[in-house]
Enzyme design. Structure first.
Site, mmCIF file in Angstrom:
data_model
loop_
_atom_site.group_PDB
_atom_site.id
_atom_site.type_symbol
_atom_site.label_atom_id
_atom_site.label_comp_id
_atom_site.label_asym_id
_atom_site.label_seq_id
_atom_site.Cartn_x
_atom_site.Cartn_y
_atom_site.Cartn_z
ATOM 1 N N ALA A 1 0.898 -1.097 0.059
ATOM 2 C CA ALA A 1 0.188 -0.059 0.106
ATOM 3 C C ALA A 1 0.951 1.050 0.145
ATOM 4 O O ALA A 1 1.815 1.431 0.851
ATOM 5 C CB ALA A 1 -0.816 -0.018 1.132
ATOM 6 N N SER A 2 1.052 2.008 -0.961
ATOM 7 C CA SER A 2 1.716 3.084 -1.132
ATOM 8 C C SER A 2 1.466 4.078 -0.016
ATOM 9 O O SER A 2 0.542 4.190 0.738
ATOM 10 C CB SER A 2 1.630 3.759 -2.464
ATOM 11 O OG SER A 2 1.882 3.057 -3.604
#
Length: 403
Positions: free
Chosen positions: A71-72
């Site tokens: 998840a950035s």
């Protein structure tokens, strides 16, 4: 209401406030989406604090520890959503399903009149995204397990396409599936650096209108970047593109040769970004590449790039120069270049010349146009008097123009 939900609200509020403080989530729509969508429910194995920290949450790793999916960081997510400029009712394609969090944000942005399709090559990743989307009431998002380079023709055309994986190349699918006035945002890699580029479609061309520095897990199956160590202990590595004539074997041992240091007289502060020097050179010099030095190489003085793991370099035959800086006084640094090899001093001088040119207008950005490689008119679609470099990929051709 559960304890975790109670704890999430203030953390999510603080997350969005941090994002806005650095200039992202710049529209009310993106801000509202990030305040609504519960990020912690998409990264259940992370602590609630890590779920809302400005960090990437790794969700799958390779056997060597390198990340395969994540998840950035929220600031990167918001930055790219700003670039995408989603409008209500848009049909959206996402390449790289991740945890499903970004698809949930896209659903908020496009609203009930739109549609979101997310694609990933890894069935474990798509299963996780499907689970997170279903558990947060986003069961209408279409999740597909497929090579992302193929897109998703069954739901095309798309008003917006966004990549949440790093791409070295753009395949014909994206010309076929993007609407005539569509936007495409992609972390695109060329000449060793990665930029999140927002493209607008102009006939058979994709034309950049914003570029932001970033880093992403690379897309599987795109092997156009080359690399090679240039010292005997494999501590210093060059990275270059397949269309460049760089040969690491010719540069083996170049760092053991005497070095030439040239200083540019260009000064920067500790918070002044200078990454656009590299970006600018990609439109001016075909020899630009990336140099990466391990800590042991830096500590030994063998190779001391400005940013050890990621700095621009010029490589030609058996000579090399790379970007460095030195402290002048507290809070002030001078940019320069170190050269090695028979032509090292000249290359260092060339790099300093580019630093000086950047200094005249630090905010200037080149324009990047992308065409399918078979499109003949790409060589004639811009002012030939402007400085430019053509970069050949496998399926596409980049033309980087500097004004």
């Amino acid at each position: 209401m559960s304890t975790i939900t109670d704890a999430a609200k203030p953390l999510r509020t603080a997350m969005v406030d941090r994002v806005k403080a650095v200039g992202h989530a710049s529209t009310p729509a993106v801000e509202e989406a990030m305040r609504i969508v519960p990020r912690h429910e998409f990264v259940p194995e992370a602590s609630i604090e890590d779920a809302y920290a400005d960090i990437a949450v790794i969700t799958k790793s390779a056997s060597d520890g390198s990340p395969l999916s994540c998840a950035s960081a929220p600031t990167i997510v918001a930055m790219m959503l700003d670039q995408l400029q989603v409008e209500p009712g848009n049909r959206i394609l996402e390449i790289g399903a991740g945890t499903g969090y970004n698809a949930a944000l896209l659903t908020q942005l496009t609203g009930p009149g739109g549609a979101v399709t997310t694609v990933d090559i890894d069935p474990e990743v798509t299963a996780g995204a499907r689970r997170g989307l279903d558990e947060t009431g986003n069961d209408h998002v279409n999740v597909i397990t497929r090579d992302g380079s193929l897109g998703a023709a069954e739901n095309a055309p798309y008003d917006r396409i966004i990549f949440t994986v790093g791409a070295w190349d753009l395949t014909p699918a994206f010309w076929e599936q993007l609407a005539p006035d569509g936007r495409l945002v992609v972390p695109l890699r060329w000449r060793g650096q990665t930029r999140s580029v927002a493209f607008v479609r102009d006939g058979d061309a994709l034309v950049s209108d914003s570029m932001e520095l970033c880093g992403f897990v690379p897309m599987i199956g795109q092997e156009g970047e080359r690399s090679g160590a240039i010292d005997s202990e494999d501590l210093v590595t060059l990275y270059w593109d397949a269309d460049q004539t760089i040969d690491a074997t010719k540069l083996s041992g170049v760092l053991d040769q005497s070095k030439e240091t040239i200083w540019s007289k260009v000064l920067v502060g500790p918070q002044d970004p200078f990454d656009s020097i590299w970006l600018r050179i990609t439109g001016r010099d075909s020899r630009i590449c990336r140099i990466s030095a391990d800590r042991a190489a830096v500590d030994a003085g063998l190779c001391t790039p400005a940013i050890p793991i990621r700095s621009p370099a010029l490589a030609e035959d058996d000579s090399l120069a790379y970007l460095v800086f030195r402290k002048i006084e507290e809070g002030t640094f001078e940019l320069g270049a170190i050269g090695h090899g028979p032509n090292g001093r000249h290359l260092a001088g060339q790099l300093c010349h580019e630093i000086e040119a950047w200094n005249h207008d630090r905010n200037a950005r080149p324009t990047v146009r992308v065409y399918l490689a078979a499109t003949a008119r790409s060589a004639h679609s811009f002012d030939q008097a402007m400085t430019h470099q053509t970069i050949e990929k496998t399926a596409s051709r980049l033309v980087v123009t500097v004004s």
